[in-house]
Design an enzyme around this catalytic site. Structure first.
Site, mmCIF file in Angstrom:
data_model
loop_
_atom_site.group_PDB
_atom_site.id
_atom_site.type_symbol
_atom_site.label_atom_id
_atom_site.label_comp_id
_atom_site.label_asym_id
_atom_site.label_seq_id
_atom_site.Cartn_x
_atom_site.Cartn_y
_atom_site.Cartn_z
ATOM 1 N N CYS A 109 3.877 20.635 -14.541
ATOM 2 C CA CYS A 109 2.756 21.512 -14.217
ATOM 3 C C CYS A 109 3.275 22.926 -14.011
ATOM 4 O O CYS A 109 4.129 23.152 -13.161
ATOM 5 C CB CYS A 109 2.025 21.041 -12.967
ATOM 6 S SG CYS A 109 0.710 22.189 -12.525
ATOM 7 N N ASN B 51 2.794 18.989 -21.837
ATOM 8 C CA ASN B 51 1.944 19.665 -20.867
ATOM 9 C C ASN B 51 1.621 21.060 -21.420
ATOM 10 O O ASN B 51 1.972 21.376 -22.560
ATOM 11 C CB ASN B 51 2.660 19.737 -19.506
ATOM 12 C CG ASN B 51 1.666 19.826 -18.353
ATOM 13 O OD1 ASN B 51 0.688 20.559 -18.414
ATOM 14 N ND2 ASN B 51 1.914 19.069 -17.297
#
Lengths: 272, 302
Positions: free
Chosen positions: B129, B191
């Site tokens: 993240c 991601n």
């Protein structure tokens, strides 16, 4: 419960400078929608996905007609999405997701309500006025815009039986100045049993202050950029009060919130 | 035709998986897309304690994409287990739990707690993240750190473990091989790509967090390239995704080596996307005379 409908455009008419009213056939949404709820519209006018914005655009419902299976929205051209939306014509189709979010509380509104709307904020309020008038409620509307030509919901409001008080910044109709100036003219006793408001943040801040001073309960409809529109992405977070630890989600906790739960600060994004 | 696939020990009835953070806890699109229809649901990242997330604005649209800086807002593992997991489990969905933390210790604790829960098919380790100060991507950009986390999580659980890799690295292959050597059962990638947006009128960054993660069709070429590279380097299966908006996009991921595909941002645009992708894969396989996914996985890797 919400639906994904491929909605046929019936009308997408210019109703003022850069202002449009779009009506489309979305029978499931029309049957279920309530004032204050919104629809999330895919902007894909020319089947050329790469020329269109990626995300859907949220619009408050301006009206529903369950019998005819129609819904309507009111919008102002503000960017690429709304510019492209203005280009779609009758007979074309748009993917519409809705009805989404929590709408206005209709029960317990009392016998006299006050609606305070500015600009496009009038859209959910005009729809709300219809419902409240149907239930026998007396509806006063304070309606503000830059100029008379932008008072695009005035005719609809007056036809439905609402008492409208107008303010325009250029004085071309009604009071010259802010719509919130009209609040001071409300009778000191029993101004309303309930206040509903939608519009610029500064305007709603004044309305909230007025409601607090008079001890009148109320609700406001907030707006935010959104991705999912259904509460999964957490992108439309808004901190309702400065001390709150948690963020509310405009799409699923709102867009309608109790007026005393929101602390309006002029200039802060997301609360307008 | 057989669309079943084994994702490192996680049996999927079909290869279309809902990416973490884009499908909540499985019921946000109830009625339109139910959690038991898709191959698996990867839940919104869960941390040990509740996280409030980043200040708004949290999203910004970009050409063919969007930036997000949610900041892993979630109610914490206890609430996840008591409030969200039971319903997801009873729906019959294959549940993969995405875990995140600020330090190795938190990942270990989470893995241990989830190992004891029933109804979880696997763990996705969020080390990618870009929107949190500590943890997240910082833990996923050095092979040594990735290896340490994967090993530590594996020690706590017998569940299949799949790190989700960040594209914001110099050498994706080095990260992937480190994960494989540490015992990862599969690899999830990619991601979001770190980016930002600027408002020229206010002369300020658009996002409250300044930086955000780019997703959507804009990142598909990057994701394809990285899956291709990693497929050539590792033997464990890859869950591939990044900008999938159609069955065609998904098939591209299979052809460069993905064993399953994840859809994310595309669901915001088309809530039925996962099912349309699944149907489109079936059409494609029929048209090309394939009977199983293994016939197309990696077929374009030279």
């Amino acid at each position: 419960m919400f639906f994904l409908e491929n909605a046929e455009i019936v009308e997408n008419d210019r109703v003022g400078d850069g202002l449009y009213e779009l009506k489309c056939r979305a029978p499931q949404i029309a049957g279920k929608g309530e004032p204050g709820q919104f629809v999330h519209v895919e902007i894909k006018p020319h089947q050329d996905a790469s020329a269109s914005p990626l995300l859907r655009r949220p619009f408050s419902l301006y009206g529903t007609d369950a019998e005819r299976g129609m819904i309507s929205i009111l919008y102002r051209i503000r960017g690429v999405g709304t510019s492209l939306l203005a280009e779609v014509g009758p007979g074309e189709y748009l993917s519409v997701l809705g009805p989404l979010g929590k709408g206005f509380t209709l029960s317990g509104a009392g016998s006299a309500v006050l609606l305070v709307g500015g600009g496009m904020g009038i859209a959910p309020l005009a729809y709300l006025a219809d419902r409240l008038l149907e239930s026998g409620c007396g509806v006063n509307v304070l309606y503000g815009a830059e100029t008379a030509r932008e008072l695009v919901a005035l005719e609809k409001l007056e036809q439905s039986g609402a008492r409208c008080h107008v303010a325009t910044m250029d004085g071309s109709r009604g009071h010259k100045g802010l719509v919130t100036d009209l609040l001071a003219r409300m009778p000191a006793e029993k101004a309303a049993d309930m206040i509903y408001s939608c519009g610029p943040s500064e305007m709603m801040a004044h309305v909230a202050q007025f409601a607090k001073e008079r001890g009148i309960p109320g609700e406001v409809s907030l707006e935010s950029n959104m991705a999912c529109g259904v509460g999964v992405c957490l992108g439309c977070a808004v901190r309702l009060k400065a001390g709150d630890r948690d963020y509310a989600k405009v799409c699923s906790d709102g867009p309608v919130f109790p007026i005393d739960q929101v602390e309006f600060e002029a200039g802060e994004g997301g609360r307008k | 035709m057989n669309l079943e696939v084994d994702l490192g020990g996680i049996r999927l009835a079909n290869p279309v998986v809902m990416a973490s953070g884009t499908f909540g806890y499985g019921f946000g699109y109830e009625g339109l897309l139910n959690p038991n229809e898709v191959g698996a649901v990867i839940t919104k990242a869960t941390t040990r304690e509740p996280w409030a997330g980043n200040p708004p604005p949290r999203i910004a649209e970009t050409p063919c994409g969007m930036l997000n800086a949610i900041g892993l807002e979630n109610p914490g593992i206890e609430v996840f287990l008591s409030k969200y997991l039971p319903r997801l489990r009873s729906s019959g969905a294959v549940v993969i739990v995405n875990i995140a933390g600020r330090a190795l210790k938190e990942y270990v604790e989470l893995a241990s707690i989830i190992d004891k829960a029933t109804g979880v098919a696997g763990i996705e380790i969020n080390i990618s993240c870009p929107n949190v100060e500590l943890g997240g991507m910082q833990l996923g950009t050095a092979p040594r750190m990735v290896s340490e986390i994967v090993k530590a999580v594996k020690e706590e659980t017998n569940l299949p473990v799949m790190p989700k890799l960040s594209p914001n690295v110099t050498d994706i292959v080095g990260i992937a091989t480190a994960a494989e050597c540490a015992g990862a059962d599969a690899i999830s990638m990619i991601n979001t790509l770190q980016g930002m947006a600027v408002d020229i009128e206010t002369k300020r960054p658009v996002l409250g967090n300044i930086f955000g993660g780019l997703s959507g069709p804009a990142i598909k070429p990057v994701a394809l390239r990285m899956v291709y590279q990693v497929y050539r380097a590792v033997d464990i299966p890859i869950l591939g995704g990044g900008g999938i908006m159609s069955a065609k996009d998904a098939i591209e991921f299979f052809l460069v080596g993905a064993s399953a595909v994840s859809v994310g941002t595309g669901t915001f645009v088309n809530p039925r996307l996962a099912m349309e992708v699944k149907a489109g894969i079936e059409d494609y396989m029929e048209r090309h005379g394939h009977t199983g996914l293994d016939e197309i996985i990696g077929a374009a890797v030279l």
